[in-house]
Motif scaffolding. Sequence first.
Motif, PDB file in Angstrom:
ATOM      1  N   MET A 170     -57.242 -35.981 -86.432  1.00 57.25           N
ATOM      2  CA  MET A 170     -58.064 -36.085 -87.633  1.00 57.25           C
ATOM      3  C   MET A 170     -59.545 -36.209 -87.285  1.00 57.25           C
ATOM      4  O   MET A 170     -60.408 -35.786 -88.060  1.00 57.25           O
ATOM      5  N   TRP A 171     -59.832 -36.796 -86.122  1.00 51.91           N
ATOM      6  CA  TRP A 171     -61.224 -37.035 -85.735  1.00 51.91           C
ATOM      7  C   TRP A 171     -61.884 -35.744 -85.251  1.00 51.91           C
ATOM      8  O   TRP A 171     -62.957 -35.353 -85.721  1.00 51.91           O
ATOM      9  N   PHE A 172     -61.212 -35.044 -84.341  1.00 52.16           N
ATOM     10  CA  PHE A 172     -61.785 -33.813 -83.782  1.00 52.16           C
ATOM     11  C   PHE A 172     -61.324 -32.625 -84.631  1.00 52.16           C
ATOM     12  O   PHE A 172     -60.440 -31.851 -84.236  1.00 52.16           O
ATOM     13  N   THR A 173     -61.932 -32.498 -85.780  1.00 52.48           N
ATOM     14  CA  THR A 173     -61.468 -31.502 -86.757  1.00 52.48           C
ATOM     15  C   THR A 173     -61.681 -30.072 -86.288  1.00 52.48           C
ATOM     16  O   THR A 173     -60.950 -29.165 -86.704  1.00 52.48           O
ATOM     17  N   HIS A 174     -62.658 -29.848 -85.432  1.00 53.27           N
ATOM     18  CA  HIS A 174     -62.969 -28.488 -85.014  1.00 53.27           C
ATOM     19  C   HIS A 174     -62.041 -27.968 -83.919  1.00 53.27           C
ATOM     20  O   HIS A 174     -62.115 -26.798 -83.558  1.00 53.27           O
ATOM     21  N   LEU A 175     -61.168 -28.832 -83.397  1.00 51.32           N
ATOM     22  CA  LEU A 175     -60.316 -28.421 -82.278  1.00 51.32           C
ATOM     23  C   LEU A 175     -58.917 -27.994 -82.705  1.00 51.32           C
ATOM     24  O   LEU A 175     -58.163 -27.449 -81.896  1.00 51.32           O
ATOM     25  N   THR A 176     -58.554 -28.250 -83.954  1.00 48.02           N
ATOM     26  CA  THR A 176     -57.179 -27.983 -84.386  1.00 48.02           C
ATOM     27  C   THR A 176     -57.181 -27.220 -85.715  1.00 48.02           C
ATOM     28  O   THR A 176     -58.110 -27.351 -86.523  1.00 48.02           O
ATOM     29  N   PRO A 177     -56.123 -26.447 -85.988  1.00 44.96           N
ATOM     30  CA  PRO A 177     -56.010 -25.755 -87.272  1.00 44.96           C
ATOM     31  C   PRO A 177     -55.873 -26.751 -88.421  1.00 44.96           C
ATOM     32  O   PRO A 177     -55.435 -27.894 -88.230  1.00 44.96           O
ATOM     33  N   GLU A 180     -62.066 -46.195 -86.317  1.00 44.40           N
ATOM     34  CA  GLU A 180     -61.819 -45.231 -85.248  1.00 44.40           C
ATOM     35  C   GLU A 180     -61.933 -45.872 -83.864  1.00 44.40           C
ATOM     36  O   GLU A 180     -61.058 -45.668 -83.004  1.00 44.40           O
ATOM     37  N   TRP A 181     -62.974 -46.643 -83.646  1.00 47.86           N
ATOM     38  CA  TRP A 181     -63.173 -47.228 -82.318  1.00 47.86           C
ATOM     39  C   TRP A 181     -62.159 -48.331 -82.025  1.00 47.86           C
ATOM     40  O   TRP A 181     -61.723 -48.489 -80.877  1.00 47.86           O
ATOM     41  N   ALA A 182     -61.771 -49.089 -83.055  1.00 49.23           N
ATOM     42  CA  ALA A 182     -60.718 -50.090 -82.838  1.00 49.23           C
ATOM     43  C   ALA A 182     -59.401 -49.415 -82.486  1.00 49.23           C
ATOM     44  O   ALA A 182     -58.649 -49.897 -81.628  1.00 49.23           O
ATOM     45  N   SER A 200     -47.944 -47.061 -82.337  1.00 47.36           N
ATOM     46  CA  SER A 200     -49.365 -47.094 -81.980  1.00 47.36           C
ATOM     47  C   SER A 200     -49.782 -45.804 -81.279  1.00 47.36           C
ATOM     48  O   SER A 200     -50.882 -45.277 -81.518  1.00 47.36           O
ATOM     49  N   LEU A 201     -48.916 -45.271 -80.413  1.00 47.35           N
ATOM     50  CA  LEU A 201     -49.235 -44.013 -79.738  1.00 47.35           C
ATOM     51  C   LEU A 201     -49.301 -42.845 -80.731  1.00 47.35           C
ATOM     52  O   LEU A 201     -50.169 -41.975 -80.624  1.00 47.35           O
ATOM     53  N   VAL A 202     -48.373 -42.838 -81.690  1.00 48.71           N
ATOM     54  CA  VAL A 202     -48.398 -41.783 -82.708  1.00 48.71           C
ATOM     55  C   VAL A 202     -49.666 -41.904 -83.555  1.00 48.71           C
ATOM     56  O   VAL A 202     -50.316 -40.900 -83.882  1.00 48.71           O
ATOM     57  N   MET A 203     -50.041 -43.142 -83.904  1.00 52.32           N
ATOM     58  CA  MET A 203     -51.265 -43.354 -84.679  1.00 52.32           C
ATOM     59  C   MET A 203     -52.489 -42.882 -83.894  1.00 52.32           C
ATOM     60  O   MET A 203     -53.412 -42.281 -84.458  1.00 52.32           O
ATOM     61  N   LEU A 204     -52.494 -43.156 -82.595  1.00 52.25           N
ATOM     62  CA  LEU A 204     -53.615 -42.714 -81.771  1.00 52.25           C
ATOM     63  C   LEU A 204     -53.686 -41.188 -81.723  1.00 52.25           C
ATOM     64  O   LEU A 204     -54.768 -40.595 -81.892  1.00 52.25           O
ATOM     65  N   GLN A 250     -53.718 -26.857 -90.757  1.00 55.92           N
ATOM     66  CA  GLN A 250     -52.335 -27.270 -90.984  1.00 55.92           C
ATOM     67  C   GLN A 250     -51.981 -28.465 -90.107  1.00 55.92           C
ATOM     68  O   GLN A 250     -51.289 -29.390 -90.541  1.00 55.92           O
ATOM     69  N   TRP A 251     -52.455 -28.477 -88.867  1.00 55.98           N
ATOM     70  CA  TRP A 251     -52.219 -29.606 -87.978  1.00 55.98           C
ATOM     71  C   TRP A 251     -52.886 -30.857 -88.529  1.00 55.98           C
ATOM     72  O   TRP A 251     -52.310 -31.942 -88.505  1.00 55.98           O
ATOM     73  N   ARG A 252     -54.128 -30.716 -88.993  1.00 56.12           N
ATOM     74  CA  ARG A 252     -54.869 -31.877 -89.494  1.00 56.12           C
ATOM     75  C   ARG A 252     -54.215 -32.448 -90.753  1.00 56.12           C
ATOM     76  O   ARG A 252     -54.143 -33.655 -90.933  1.00 56.12           O
ATOM     77  N   THR A 253     -53.720 -31.551 -91.598  1.00 54.69           N
ATOM     78  CA  THR A 253     -53.046 -32.007 -92.816  1.00 54.69           C
ATOM     79  C   THR A 253     -51.770 -32.772 -92.480  1.00 54.69           C
ATOM     80  O   THR A 253     -51.502 -33.842 -93.045  1.00 54.69           O
ATOM     81  N   SER A 254     -50.997 -32.243 -91.548  1.00 53.96           N
ATOM     82  CA  SER A 254     -49.767 -32.929 -91.129  1.00 53.96           C
ATOM     83  C   SER A 254     -50.082 -34.251 -90.453  1.00 53.96           C
ATOM     84  O   SER A 254     -49.401 -35.258 -90.684  1.00 53.96           O
ATOM     85  N   ALA A 255     -51.129 -34.265 -89.617  1.00 53.94           N
ATOM     86  CA  ALA A 255     -51.516 -35.497 -88.929  1.00 53.94           C
ATOM     87  C   ALA A 255     -51.951 -36.563 -89.927  1.00 53.94           C
ATOM     88  O   ALA A 255     -51.615 -37.749 -89.774  1.00 53.94           O
ATOM     89  N   THR A 256     -52.672 -36.153 -90.965  1.00 57.61           N
ATOM     90  CA  THR A 256     -53.110 -37.103 -91.984  1.00 57.61           C
ATOM     91  C   THR A 256     -51.913 -37.695 -92.724  1.00 57.61           C
ATOM     92  O   THR A 256     -51.862 -38.903 -92.975  1.00 57.61           O
TER      93      THR A 256
END
Length: 211
Positions: free
Chosen positions: A141-148, A61-63, A131-135, A150-156
């Motif tokens: 994926m990191w801030f799970t409490h901020l998004t629905p 994550e930090w890299a 790289s921007l899309v990955m970021l 469905q968004w997290r699943t698509s992002a993953t």
Amino acid sequence: MRLRVDAPPQAPVRRFGRSQKWVHRATAALMGVCVVTAACLYVPQFAELVGRRELVVRVHEWAGLALPVPVLVGLVSRAFRADLGFLNRFGPHDRVWLRAALRRDKRRAARPAGKFNAGQKVYAAWIAGASLVMLGTGLLMWFTHLTPIQWRTSATFVHDWLALSIGIVLAGHIGMALGDPEARRGLRTGSVSREWAEREHPLWRRGERLP
């Protein structure tokens, strides 16, 4: 009897300065950490060798968060900004180069290039966008409490498959670098031979200023 007089060796051509070399090395190091840690997270054999999954996740994550930093710092350098301008500028000779590459025409005359050839420009644009899309997907994926969910699943989904694509493209990039020791010398020392510059990047010597 005539004495043979050898022509004096030509002085090397300065291709990269300190800022460009630093940005490339720092970005490559961070990208390498991202790729290795991703492999340890998704390939069971690597995961068993490394263990400590939570630590690997944090390093990954930090890299990933730090990946844009070298480029942003490099913008302070005028030489680095000039190189970004060359990478972002496509001309008629770049279309000629791409057509030759698609036809697998390896003749030097069929592949005119400035300081960067069309293949390098396409790679730079693609890896920057990826790289921007990955970021972005990584942050979702990191801030799970901020998004629905469905968004997290698509992002993953996007993050995982794009990571695989990046790994394949990077492998090709490294393979091409291994096949061109003079290009590697340019990134290592900042200078290349004049013969190589005139052969591989003839338009660079004609129309583009050195940094």
